[in-house]
Structure formats: structure tokens, C-alpha cells
Design an enzyme around this catalytic site. Structure first.
Site, mmCIF file in Angstrom:
data_model
loop_
_atom_site.group_PDB
_atom_site.id
_atom_site.type_symbol
_atom_site.label_atom_id
_atom_site.label_comp_id
_atom_site.label_asym_id
_atom_site.label_seq_id
_atom_site.Cartn_x
_atom_site.Cartn_y
_atom_site.Cartn_z
ATOM 1 N N LYS A 158 -4.743 -8.658 4.533
ATOM 2 C CA LYS A 158 -4.095 -7.871 5.718
ATOM 3 C C LYS A 158 -3.352 -8.823 6.630
ATOM 4 O O LYS A 158 -2.548 -8.486 7.374
ATOM 5 C CB LYS A 158 -5.171 -7.291 6.672
ATOM 6 N N ASN B 94 -2.886 -0.173 0.062
ATOM 7 C CA ASN B 94 -3.815 -0.065 -1.014
ATOM 8 C C ASN B 94 -2.777 -0.036 -2.317
ATOM 9 O O ASN B 94 -2.208 0.940 -2.577
ATOM 10 C CB ASN B 94 -4.635 1.080 -1.136
ATOM 11 N N ARG C 179 -3.440 0.490 -5.477
ATOM 12 C CA ARG C 179 -4.156 1.207 -6.548
ATOM 13 C C ARG C 179 -4.187 2.820 -6.335
ATOM 14 O O ARG C 179 -3.245 3.020 -5.278
ATOM 15 C CB ARG C 179 -5.422 0.439 -6.409
ATOM 16 N N PHE D 277 -27.368 9.308 7.388
ATOM 17 C CA PHE D 277 -26.575 9.303 6.111
ATOM 18 C C PHE D 277 -27.289 8.117 5.243
ATOM 19 O O PHE D 277 -26.873 7.324 4.464
ATOM 20 C CB PHE D 277 -25.315 8.886 6.322
#
Length: 657
Positions: free
Chosen positions: A116, A291, A293, A349
């Protein structure tokens, strides 16, 4: 074009890639771990190679075993999917050395965007707006803390490597900085093998907008419009859509221009996504990351453009020039994707595990999944079950189709986010296209809870009226069903063995059943109308619900509820059936199978309510297990590095001190 393709991944993305590869005539090779021996992607591929035990570090993350599988099968190309090795240079190097085609961008593009810090530097050079922040080489705590104060709180502490929300902490108070930096470092190191951090100004009320790029090896660089991925939890996307709602045309054009500039700056030559964070009020946007990909949410872009992004990846990797121009790519209609996961949204979650006993999807939805009835969802990998995509001529139609499809979805065997996703889509904020990354805490500040439903009565009815096992060939041949089990007494009382204080009384009469679940008698008619279909008529209103009986466990579901009950006919009830690990403030237990990462308490230590005592990892998620009350630690069971089962007692507290 190469003639064979190895997919270095698992689950839904492996199945998705195999479908396209098969359509264009490629031989496909799957790889699998011990946990995935019977997985759907293994069944779909022409060949499959075992690459190790369940732990990803010993299977899907082993570059050497992936390359060995390609050598064994003669695979001429490798597609990494997303996650695992998809952005790891070692596999790219290995492919080059072995003469295998890598389905992805050139190595320099991957490595420059993989950091990054470096990606932000290149973005600035390309004239792409960036969030104010610190990305210096001095990675000491003091340097990062000083930078945070200079930038001005609130800030975001972020891992330089990787993505997926790992190693990210929002900091609003100076007292939180030290802990945020420490925990982000640990998570970044564990997830990416790189503990470098950067500090960025936290944008309040942000939207997450990203642009899909597609480039080839001949200098062509295209955009395929944008996606809105603002509905997130802990930086993990839950709902994604294309195009982004409520953006002015000038903002869209500026987003495309910025993304194209960055793509051209690094001579990008595959599918890739440039992510931006946007101020929801001003529509000012800033570079977040790229990204390199295929994205999980590539599906919605495919739906609005009609372009198969996997096919384009394969053709570009083979050296073919893109056969489409920018003005030939159109955005038609609207698409929304929901990520269905094995998590209990009503319990913060919490990930769940189990075997899928029943699985049925509304045919109006596109479903990208790697599961079927009988598939096991374990704790070794992430909790994604399927991606459900709705397409419509406009956003309202897409929303309605997805909500209806989630209501009609049938899954039994483990807890999922089905009802939460349905509720999220139906919230006014989302329906109007005004969701930001703060959507969840704003809509459910106390956490999401499902609507109340007397599922115990429905489970008792399903069990009471379960079809009798066939005792003659006439029953089998004719489909005869006995709607009330032979031998029932005139009155039967049922309970869930885990909550036996609640009772359901059923009385048989000539006209049907009388249900009493709360002190009031209610006439009711019940009929099994299919293998997993139960018809219930109350007060003249007939409702068709789903039901499945597995031993004494009865799974029931409908448009607005999912439940499972351990149904027991009272008289047979054994108190020993009750769970031993009842939630209690003096006990800290493992909520699910996983790995103990860290123990933060010692025997004899005094702890405060809410203090983190154990850190566990399961399904790639870190969970902090906290003290339920003030007390003193009397026992610790386990050490860091231990793998434990669900319900394992980890810490015992004495609350009397």
C-alpha cells in the site's frame, strides 16, 4: 491459447473458473486439501490433485505443491482465483521458471500494488487523489503515533500488504493508538508475513467505490464502470452492486479517468480493480488500493456489461489482444450481489460450521457457489457459502429480485446470514442507494436480530406429523404418507431438550390437531407436501414452510425465519442432554472450533468485565473472547497454538472476589 488450466484455489471461485474454462474448451485441473476431498470443484474438474492437509498453510498456500500438481497433470496455465496465492510473487516466479502461463498481471504491477505504501506513491505520481497520511520507512511505534497526531484524529491504521480488512484499525481517541498499532501489526504479520503499517486520515461518512479495469499486453486499457461496495462489516464486503447509485456523471467520469491513469502508469495487463474511498456528501474521492486479481464481486460487472471477465483474463494471459474497444462496452440495467456466509448475524456474526443437509436456490438468481447438499463447512477456510446475484432493468427491480430470492432460499444444516441480508436490502437507506460504510452500526446500533417467530411449535408439528417409514412396497410405489405417526397418544407434549422450560402440547382430534404453545388452544392442520415441504393451516390461512428431520434435530425455515430444535417428547427427556457449556459470566468458552492465538491472563490475575482474555482464530477471523464480569482467574485450559473444539472451557473465573 493454452489447452489446459490448473485452478490454484477452492470453493466457489474454483467452480466459477472451471465453468468458463470448460466453455472455451480447456482441460481443467483442480487441487484439493484433505478437507476438500469431496468438494464440488474437485467433482467438476477433469482432473484433481491432492496437495496436503486441511490447513491452508500446508496446502493452498504451498507454491511448491501447486507447481508440482501442474507438472504432474501437464497443465499449461495456472489461475489463482482470489485470496491464497493470487497476489504472491513466488507463484508468478515459479510459473515463469516452469514455462507455465500465469493468469494475472505482470510481476512488477503485482508487487508495486501489493504494497500500500508503494501503491500510494505511484498513484500520486499518476495524478490520482490520495488520502493524507504517513507511509514512511520509520515503522517504530513512536513514529506512527507522532504521524497520527500530525495528521489529526481520527485516523486509520492499515497494513501495508494484503487486503480484505485484515490489519486495519480505526482510531478515534489517542489512548487507543498503542493498542491499535500493536494489534494491526500482529494481524498483518499473521495474514501477510509483513507487519509494515501506514497511517491515513479517516474519512467520515465514506462510501467504498471501485472501478473495474481490463488491460492487455498490447497497450489497451479499458474500464468496465464502477461498483459500490459500501455495505461492509469489519472492512469485509457484504453487498456489492453495479453501477453505483446516486453519483453525478462528472464524478463517474473522474473515477474512470483516475483508474485508467493508474492502470496505464503500471502497464497493467489483466483484470484489476482500483478501489476508492469517497465522501458521501461531497463525492470527493481518494485512492485506497489496487487489487491485482479477480475480485469476489466481479459478477455484478459481468451482469451489467455482458462480458465474461474470467474469459478475458484467460485470453489476455495467452497474449491475445482485447477484441473490444471502450465505446463498445455498455452499462445496461443493474446488478446486486449478496455474500451468503456461514455466520450467525444475531450473535455478532459468529462463524458456524456444519454439513449442508439441504440446499435450494431461486432460479431467478445467479448463484456462484462451491457447495451442494452434503458439503461440509469447516473452520479451516473462510465462511463464504455462495454469492447470490440479482439482475434487473433498474435498481429497484434488482433489489426486489434479490430480497425475494433470499426469502425463497432453502438451506439447512448450519446458521447463515440469509435473513440478515434480506433485511439489509429492505432497509430504507439501502433501498434509496444511500448506504455508507457505517450502514450496519447506524441501522442496528444494538446488533441485528431476526424477527420473532414461534419456530418451536412448527418444529414440534413437523416432528409429530413426520411421515412414517414405508413398511410395504405399496407405500413406496404409491407415495403414500402417514401424516400422523402411528402410536401417538391422544395428547403429546414436546420441548427442545436445550430449552426444556418451553412446552408445546398437541392434542389429536377427528378434525386435526389442537396446538397449545402458550396456554391457549388453537386448531391447526398440518401436512407434509414434499420431502422438505410442510403445509400449516391456521385460522383458515395456509402457509408452506420448509422442514427437515435429522434424528431428533428438526430444521424449519420460511421467508422470515430459520431455526433448528432438538425436539424431545416429554417422558423421554433426559436432563443430561442439556448443553454443559451454558453461557455464564464466570466461564470463557470457545464459541467454535479454532486456534488459540493469544492468552492475555494468568491464573490468579484480577480481570475486569469486558477485558479480553483469549484471542482465537477461526475461518481466518480473529475473535477476542472477553470476561463476562469482574473476577479472578482460577484456571486456564490451553496454551497459545492449541487447536480447540467448540464449547471448550478456556478460562474459569471466580466472581466472589
Amino acid at each position: 491459447m493454452f489447452d489446459s488450466l490448473l485452478i490454484a484455489n477452492r470453493g466457489e471461485i474454483a467452480c466459477r473458473i472451471i465453468k468458463t474454462a470448460r466453455r472455451i474448451g480447456l482441460r481443467t485441473v483442480a487441487v484439493y486439501s484433505d478437507a476438500d476431498k469431496g468438494a464440488l470443484h474437485v467433482q467438476m474438474a477433469d482432473q484433481a490433485v491432492h496437495i496436503g492437509p486441511a490447513a491452508a498453510a500446508e496446502s493452498y498456500l504451498r507454491t511448491d505443491r501447486i507447481l508440482e500438481a501442474a507438472h504432474k497433470t501437464g497443465a499449461q496455465a495456472i489461475h489463482p482465483g482470489y485470496g491464497f496465492l493470487s497476489e504472491q510473487p513466488d507463484l508468478v516466479h515459479g510459473c515463469a521458471e516452469a514455462g507455465i502461463v500465469w493468469i494475472g498481471p505482470h510481476l512488477q504491477a503485482m508487487t508495486s500494488m501489493g504494497s500500500k505504501i508503494e501503491a500510494k506513491r505511484i498513484a500520486q505520481q499518476a495524478g490520482v487523489p490520495c488520502v493524507p497520511g504517513y507511509s514512511g520507512s520509520d515503522q517504530s511505534d513512536s513514529a506512527l503515533i507522532n504521524a497520527a497526531h500530525e495528521i489529526g484524529l481520527p485516523v486509520m491504521v492499515k497494513a501495508s500488504a494484503g487486503g480484505g480488512g485484515k490489519g486495519m484499525r480505526a482510531v478515534f481517541d489517542a489512548d487507543e493508538l498503542v493498542n491499535a498499532i500493536s494489534s494491526a501489526r500482529i494481524e498483518a504479520k499473521r495474514s501477510f508475513g509483513d507487519d509494515r503499517l501506514l497511517i491515513e486520515k479517516l474519512i467520515r461518512n465514506p462510501r467504498h467505490i471501485e472501478v473495474q479495469l481490463l488491460g492487455d499486453k498490447h497497450g489497451t486499457m479499458l474500464h468496465l464502470f464502477e461498483r459500490d461496495c459500501s455495505v461492509q462489516r469489519n472492512h469485509q464486503k457484504l453487498l456489492e452492486e453495479a453501477p453505483a447509485p446516486n453519483l453525478c456523471d462528472d464524478t463517474r467520469k473522474a473515477l474512470y479517468t483516475a483508474a485508467i491513469r493508474l492502470g496505464r502508469k503500471i502497464a497493467y495487463d489483466s483484470t484489476g480493480t482500483v478501489e476508492f474511498i469517497m465522501d458521501a456528501t461531497t463525492e470527493d474521492f481518494y485512492f485506497l488500493e489496487m487489487n491485482t486479481r479477480l475480485q469476489v464481486e466481479h459478477t455484478v460487472t459481468e451482469e451489467i456489461t455482458g462480458i465474461d471477465l474470467v474469459e478475458q483474463q484467460l485470453r489476455v494471459a495467452a497474449g491475445q489482444a482485447l477484441s473490444i474497444a471502450q465505446d463498445q462496452i455498455t452499462c445496461t440495467g443493474h446488478a446486486i450481489e449478496a455474500r451468503l456466509t456461514a455466520e450467525d448475524a444475531s450473535d455478532n456474526f459468529r462463524p458456524d460450521t456444519g454439513t449442508i443437509l439441504h440446499w435450494s436456490i431461486d432460479q431467478d438468481l445467479r448463484c456462484d457457489s462451491g457447495i451442494q447438499a452434503g458439503s461440509a463447512i469447516g473452520s479451516s477456510y473462510d465462511s463464504l457459502i455462495a454469492k447470490l446475484i440479482a439482475y434487473g432493468d433498474n435498481r429497484q427491480i434488482a433489489c426486489q429480485k434479490l430480497a425475494h430470492g433470499l426469502e425463497q432460499l432453502e438451506i439447512a444444516g448450519l446458521t447463515t446470514t440469509r435473513l440478515f441480508l434480506r433485511d439489509a436490502i429492505c432497509r430504507e437507506t439501502f433501498a434509496k442507494g444511500r448506504a455508507t460504510t457505517g450502514f450496519l452500526p447506524k441501522e442496528w446500533p444494538e446488533g441485528w436480530k431476526p424477527p420473532a417467530r414461534d419456530s418451536l411449535s412448527l418444529a414440534a408439528l413437523a416432528y409429530h406429523c413426520r411421515p412414517a417409514a414405508p413398511t410395504s412396497p405399496w407405500q413406496v410405489a404409491g407415495g403414500f404418507r402417514l401424516l400422523q405417526n402411528a402410536g401417538h397418544p391422544p395428547q403429546s407434549t414436546y420441548a427442545d431438550s436445550q430449552t426444556p422450560e418451553r412446552r408445546v402440547k398437541l392434542t389429536s382430534t377427528s378434525g386435526g390437531l389442537i396446538l397449545n404453545a402458550g396456554g391457549k388452544d388453537e386448531p391447526i392442520q398440518v401436512e407434509w407436501t414434499g420431502p422438505h415441504s410442510l403445509s400449516v393451516t391456521r385460522d383458515g390461512v395456509r402457509e408452506t414452510l420448509g422442514a427437515l428431520i435429522a434424528g431428533k434435530l428438526v430444521h424449519v425455515w420460511g421467508p422470515d425465519f430459520d431455526a433448528v430444535h432438538a425436539i424431545t417428547l416429554l417422558g423421554d427427556f433426559d436432563p443430561a442432554q442439556l448443553k454443559e457449556n451454558v453461557t455464564s459470566p464466570d466461564r470463557v468458552t470457545a464459541p467454535m472450533p479454532g486456534l488459540i492465538v493469544e492468552l492475555r491472563a494468568e491464573p490468579g490475575a484480577k480481570v475486569a468485565e469486558g477485558e479480553t482474555l483469549v484471542v482465537m482464530e477461526s475461518m481466518k477471523l480473529l475473535m477476542e473472547l472477553k470476561a463476562g464480569a469482574d473476577g479472578r482467574v482460577t484456571a486456564i485450559n490451553g496454551t497459545a497454538g492449541d487447536t480447540v473444539d467448540a464449547g471448550k472451557l478456556l478460562v474459569q473465573l471466580d466472581l466472589s472476589t
